[in-house]
Motif scaffolding. Structure first.
Motif, PDB file in Angstrom:
ATOM      1  N   PHE A 116       0.669  -0.934  -0.098  1.00  0.00           N
ATOM      2  CA  PHE A 116       0.235  -0.171  -0.056  1.00  0.00           C
ATOM      3  C   PHE A 116       0.647   1.481  -0.007  1.00  0.00           C
ATOM      4  O   PHE A 116       0.619   2.341  -0.697  1.00  0.00           O
ATOM      5  N   TYR A 117       1.747   1.268   0.713  1.00  0.00           N
ATOM      6  CA  TYR A 117       2.545   2.671   1.334  1.00  0.00           C
ATOM      7  C   TYR A 117       3.913   2.986  -0.101  1.00  0.00           C
ATOM      8  O   TYR A 117       4.133   3.672  -0.943  1.00  0.00           O
ATOM      9  N   LYS A 118       3.181   2.031  -1.071  1.00  0.00           N
ATOM     10  CA  LYS A 118       4.566   2.168  -2.737  1.00  0.00           C
ATOM     11  C   LYS A 118       3.845   1.936  -3.339  1.00  0.00           C
ATOM     12  O   LYS A 118       4.441   2.039  -4.368  1.00  0.00           O
ATOM     13  N   ARG A 119       2.743   2.141  -2.673  1.00  0.00           N
ATOM     14  CA  ARG A 119       1.278   2.540  -4.317  1.00  0.00           C
ATOM     15  C   ARG A 119       0.771   1.392  -4.606  1.00  0.00           C
ATOM     16  O   ARG A 119       0.683   2.198  -6.096  1.00  0.00           O
ATOM     17  N   LYS A 134      -9.042   1.619   3.002  1.00  0.00           N
ATOM     18  CA  LYS A 134      -7.558   2.737   2.668  1.00  0.00           C
ATOM     19  C   LYS A 134      -6.735   2.915   0.885  1.00  0.00           C
ATOM     20  O   LYS A 134      -7.062   3.275   0.615  1.00  0.00           O
ATOM     21  N   ALA A 135      -7.270   0.879   0.528  1.00  0.00           N
ATOM     22  CA  ALA A 135      -7.046   1.077  -0.803  1.00  0.00           C
ATOM     23  C   ALA A 135      -7.738   1.153  -1.609  1.00  0.00           C
ATOM     24  O   ALA A 135      -7.617   1.680  -2.668  1.00  0.00           O
ATOM     25  N   TYR A 136      -8.850   1.063  -1.194  1.00  0.00           N
ATOM     26  CA  TYR A 136      -9.777   1.043  -1.935  1.00  0.00           C
ATOM     27  C   TYR A 136     -10.957   2.683  -2.448  1.00  0.00           C
ATOM     28  O   TYR A 136     -10.054   3.336  -3.068  1.00  0.00           O
ATOM     29  N   ASN A 137     -10.353   3.481  -0.524  1.00  0.00           N
ATOM     30  CA  ASN A 137     -10.429   5.474  -1.697  1.00  0.00           C
ATOM     31  C   ASN A 137      -9.281   5.690  -1.493  1.00  0.00           C
ATOM     32  O   ASN A 137      -9.720   6.863  -2.825  1.00  0.00           O
ATOM     33  N   GLU A 138      -8.106   4.980  -1.865  1.00  0.00           N
ATOM     34  CA  GLU A 138      -7.040   5.813  -2.369  1.00  0.00           C
ATOM     35  C   GLU A 138      -7.191   5.622  -4.217  1.00  0.00           C
ATOM     36  O   GLU A 138      -6.559   5.884  -4.565  1.00  0.00           O
ATOM     37  N   ILE A 139      -8.036   4.274  -4.582  1.00  0.00           N
ATOM     38  CA  ILE A 139      -7.804   3.917  -6.308  1.00  0.00           C
ATOM     39  C   ILE A 139      -9.181   4.310  -6.043  1.00  0.00           C
ATOM     40  O   ILE A 139      -8.859   4.517  -7.828  1.00  0.00           O
ATOM     41  N   GLY A 140      -9.503   5.445  -5.574  1.00  0.00           N
ATOM     42  CA  GLY A 140     -11.027   6.298  -5.942  1.00  0.00           C
ATOM     43  C   GLY A 140     -12.417   4.980  -6.083  1.00  0.00           C
ATOM     44  O   GLY A 140     -13.792   5.620  -6.514  1.00  0.00           O
ATOM     45  N   SER A 141     -12.529   4.235  -5.710  1.00  0.00           N
ATOM     46  CA  SER A 141     -12.707   3.382  -5.684  1.00  0.00           C
ATOM     47  C   SER A 141     -14.385   3.645  -4.152  1.00  0.00           C
ATOM     48  O   SER A 141     -14.195   2.363  -3.443  1.00  0.00           O
ATOM     49  N   VAL A 142     -14.163   4.312  -3.967  1.00  0.00           N
ATOM     50  CA  VAL A 142     -15.003   4.185  -2.453  1.00  0.00           C
ATOM     51  C   VAL A 142     -16.288   3.604  -2.202  1.00  0.00           C
ATOM     52  O   VAL A 142     -17.147   3.683  -0.975  1.00  0.00           O
ATOM     53  N   SER A 143     -16.964   3.015  -3.592  1.00  0.00           N
ATOM     54  CA  SER A 143     -18.206   2.340  -3.805  1.00  0.00           C
ATOM     55  C   SER A 143     -17.819   1.056  -3.189  1.00  0.00           C
ATOM     56  O   SER A 143     -18.882   0.254  -2.184  1.00  0.00           O
TER      57      SER A 143
END
Length: 888
Positions: free
Chosen positions: A129-132, A163-172
């Protein structure tokens, strides 16, 4: 004695040895592997993650002009600096899982057998995650949730999955997991404390600021001594709450939370910006601002705020602007610009304010200069970047026309002088030039002497030169104001240039590094003949419109500039006063110019809308008397004329659609006859070039392409501004190059899309094996240096992976460097972005502009090498790969 010890310790040694096995699910095995998994792999993995998180926190630079992110994660440009720590964590946890995960007879892991294996999996996911590497992290967290569903650690995995879903923009995808955690009764205390923050992050990303505010308020209330949130986090959340309240116009409560932030004693930067925000939210209508302004001025004299002087003066400017003290506001905004050295975001905002105020005052020339400076420093992710850029371009065009009129006026005024007066005028300009050059020379000599004296007196140490009264602030580089002014002047001229060699060059590919070779090559050396153009009369008098033809051209440039200037005032700036002034001055200075009718009608409409009947009637009569047969006269006589004209255009459009559909459907006889019919029926309409184009293409389809080239050339010559010209030129070029029939190109589709038909043969498969290709000059130094730099890059940032770096000849003057292999396009694209942004890879002989680099699939590589179609692959890459980047 020795025998007795061996007999005594043998059972213990045997127990330990048998416990090392991962194929038995017995108590000794579980105890051994749990202890070693925790205090070996997991412990050291955690240490590496802590080091990485510390680096992230230390390097984080918040932009307090935007809503602060709830969580601090590494950005794309900084993520590589933490790769070593997180790669180490992945390595430690992976080895731990491999050595200490207890498996069944089939070799499958038994999730219930070990207590710390799932924690190691989570550490791997956190590191990814931290490595994106978000998709890899998602897979890891989902694996933990699926396989360790009886362990409480699954909740930690769920938190990181959100957190990962939020970062890729998949808030759904994040919402149902949040709901699961919310409804879970036996949630660990740590997760329960984190849940409001997770919800707040989710709501902020969705723009639901009211809900986010409520959740962050809930989080900040958790101030328990043992299990509460640390002050540092509560301070950050209080600041974000204040920002959200400010957006929702709840300024009173926002001020309260900014004050709460200060009371929690965060770092000085957050304290400073909290005070600034409080000052900006002051209601000048209800509260006196004098105390606030005195406080800000006091802050502007404190050395500890030297990095924030620009912010302070900007805030003072905002307060003065609220109080309608525009002149004082302009002074403070200018001070903000002059004192801004290390804060380009703030400098951009200060320039923007100066631009907006001058624009509102209709001072368009200074406004254009300020908008230009704004764009030079404003980040492209600013929400209003596009609208600011559009206004900048409009003002730039406007000022260009104003300068054209001023220049042509000056040239004509000088041209009207007698020859004697013109020569005197040129001599005066030459004298001014010589005087300025002498001044510059003396300044350089004084600076060189000061530097030499300074070196002798200080033994080479950097100190102010003597003769300055011992006050170091008098020396240029010891005076913050003069330094700030110098930086501002530099950025005004050159923009934000990177600190590097050859910084003046826009194209650094052409760099002469061997001075001796340059000296030897006489073609590269400007010969000093003593001739200085600026010291001759001809230099200043050569462009004067002295002849009748030159004067006519000069007048034409002014006429066009006046008309365009008035049009911009009306259409883009909605400034009717300046529109009227521009058009009336145009018609006064140049009666019966080619824009006279247009300007009459525009002035007529402006006065009509302003209900200025006498003026409207004046221009109405001029149109009817001077241009009785014009469309504008018809519009005035018959108000429904525009509707009739529109109906006629609709008829042409409908007929053209029918013609085009016939051609697209391969009914070439029909499209030929219909296009002829359209040409006769509608004559000189906007669709005439299109009818002729389809007719030419239909003839080519029916009778061959022999006449096509000539017909298309006629169309290009007759209608140079038509949209069919581009397509016609492309087909002409193809005919001239190949002299083959056009049957292989779907011209109908090309025409419909107004772009060339795609002819590349690269195949898109994002899931197959990929590699990175780089085409570099076949210079003995560059390819080897490039490969060496890539090797160092891989050692530092991809220590846990093995890449093969090879090179081969690619044509006569190029080499092809390959980095292989990657499992898919996404992985290759991530590596490509990191490699492209690394300054250590592109240094010395290896200039970034000399290297063309792209990810490529193993399937496409053979064709690429054979065809050498680098331009074609670049188009293919931009169309299919760029969207995979982490920035998108």
């Amino acid at each position: 004695m020795l025998l007795r010890r061996i007999i005594f310790f043998s059972p213990v040694l045997l127990t330990v040895l048998f416990s090392c096995s991962t194929k038995k699910n017995a108590l000794p095995n579980r105890v051994y592997h749990n202890i070693t998994a925790r205090y070996n792999g997991y412990y050291y993995s955690n240490e590496s993650i802590d080091d990485g998180e510390f680096k992230i926190d230390k390097s984080n630079k918040d932009n307090f002009e935007k809503i602060l992110p709830v969580y601090v994660y590494p950005t794309q440009d900084k993520v590589k600096s933490t790769f070593p720590e997180f790669d180490k964590a992945i390595k430690k946890s992976s080895m731990c899982i491999q050595k200490h995960a207890i498996k069944d007879k089939k070799g499958n892991e038994i999730p219930t057998a070990g207590k710390w294996i799932d924690n190691n999996w989570i550490n791997i996911g956190k590191s990814q995650f931290y490595k994106r590497e978000f998709f890899s992290a998602i897979e890891t967290f989902e694996y933990v949730i699926r396989n360790y569903n009886k362990s409480e650690d699954k909740f930690t995995a769920m938190v990181w999955l959100i957190k990962a879903y939020n970062e890729i923009g998949s808030v759904s995808n994040a919402e149902p997991i949040l709901s699961l955690l919310k409804n879970e009764r036996k949630l660990p205390r740590k997760i329960k404390n984190e849940l409001p923050v997770l919800w707040a992050d989710y709501y902020v990303r969705r723009g639901q600021y009211t809900e986010a505010t409520a959740k962050l308020m809930e989080a900040t209330r958790n101030s328990k001594f043992l299990f509460g949130l640390p002050k540092k986090r509560r301070a950050r959340y209080s600041f974000i709450i204040a920002q959200l309240l400010e957006i929702n116009k709840d300024n009173k409560r926002a001020i309260g939370y900014y004050k709460k932030t200060i009371s929690l004693k965060p770092n000085y930067e957050m304290v400073f910006y909290s005070k600034i925000k409080i000052a900006r939210l002051i209601d000048v209508k209800r509260t006196s601002s004098e105390k606030t302004k005195k406080g800000l001025l006091k802050m502007s004299r404190e050395f500890k705020n030297s990095d924030y002087y620009d912010v302070i003066f900007y805030t003072l400017g905002e307060i003065e602007e609220k109080e309608r003290h525009i002149d004082q506001a302009l002074i403070y905004y200018k001070k903000s610009v002059l004192t801004s050295v290390n804060n380009p975001n703030q400098k951009a905002l200060s320039y923007l304010k100066l631009g907006e105020i001058n624009f509102d005052l209709t001072n368009y020339q200074p406004a254009e200069a300020y908008y230009d400076s704004t764009i030079a420093t404003l980040p492209k992710d600013h929400p209003d970047y596009n609208s600011i850029l559009a206004r900048k371009k409009t003002l730039e065009t406007l000022v260009g026309h104003i300068k054209t009129i001023s220049r042509e006026d000056s040239l004509q005024r000088i041209a009207k002088m007698s020859e004697k007066d013109r020569d005197a005028f040129a001599d005066k300009l030459i004298a001014n030039y010589i005087k300025e050059q002498d001044r510059i020379k003396k300044e350089k000599e004084a600076a060189a002497l000061a530097a030499q004296t300074n070196t002798m007196n200080t033994g080479g140490m950097n100190a102010p030169p003597p003769g300055f009264g011992g006050n170091s602030a008098n020396w240029y580089f010891y005076n913050p104001s003069t330094v700030a002014f110098g930086v501002s002047d530099f950025q005004r001229r050159w923009g934000n240039r990177k600190f590097e060699d050859n910084w003046r060059r826009s194209n650094k590919a052409v760099v002469l590094t061997d001075e001796e070779e340059v000296k030897k090559d006489s073609s590269l050396v400007k010969r000093d003949t003593g001739y200085v153009p600026e010291k001759t009369r001809e230099f200043y008098l050569k462009n004067l419109p002295i002849s009748d033809s030159a004067l006519k051209k000069s007048n034409a440039r002014m006429i066009k500039a006046y008309y365009m200037m008035g049009s911009i005032y009306k259409e883009d700036l909605n400034d009717t006063k300046k529109t009227i002034a521009s058009f009336e001055e145009l018609n006064t200075r140049f009666p019966n110019n080619k824009y006279t009718l247009n300007t009459y009608y525009i002035l007529y409409r402006i006065y009509l809308d302003a209900k200025n009947t006498p003026k409207a009637d004046y221009y109405k009569e001029k149109i009817l008397n001077e241009f009785p047969d014009s469309e504008f006269a018809a519009l005035i006589k018959n108000p429904s004329y525009a509707q009739e004209l529109s109906a006629q255009k609709s008829e042409v459009e409908a007929f053209y659609t029918e013609v085009y559909e016939a051609y697209a459907g391969s009914e070439y006889s029909k499209s030929f006859s219909k296009s002829n019919e359209g040409i006769k029926q509608f004559g000189k309409s906007d669709y005439l070039p299109k009818f002729e184009f389809i007719r030419a293409m239909s003839v080519a389809k029916l009778r061959g392409t022999d006449s096509l080239e000539q017909n298309l050339k006629l169309i290009v010559a007759k209608y140079p501004s038509s949209e069919v010209v581009g397509m016609s030129n492309d087909i002409i070029a193809a005919i001239q190059k190949q002299k083959k029939p056009m049957g292989g190109v779907d011209t109908a589709k090309t025409f419909q899309n107004n772009q060339p038909a795609r002819t590349d043969t690269f195949n898109l498969n994002l899931e197959t094996t990929h590699m990175i290709l780089a085409v570099v000059p076949d210079d003995g130094k560059i390819p080897e240096a490039f490969k060496t730099n890539i090797g160092f890059f891989n050692t530092i940032y991809y220590n846990g992976k093995t890449f093969e770096v090879t090179s081969t000849l690619f044509g006569d003057k190029k080499q092809l460097v390959l980095v292989k292999s990657f499992t898919d396009a996404k992985t290759a694209m991530s590596y490509y972005e990191n490699l492209s942004a690394d300054t250590d890879v592109f240094k010395g002989d290896v200039k970034r502009e000399l290297v063309e680099m792209y990810p490529i699939s193993a399937d496409n590589l053979p064709y690429f090498y054979k065809s050498k179609n680098l331009k074609g692959y670049k188009v293919f890459f931009e169309a299919n790969y760029k969207k995979l980047g982490a920035k998108n």
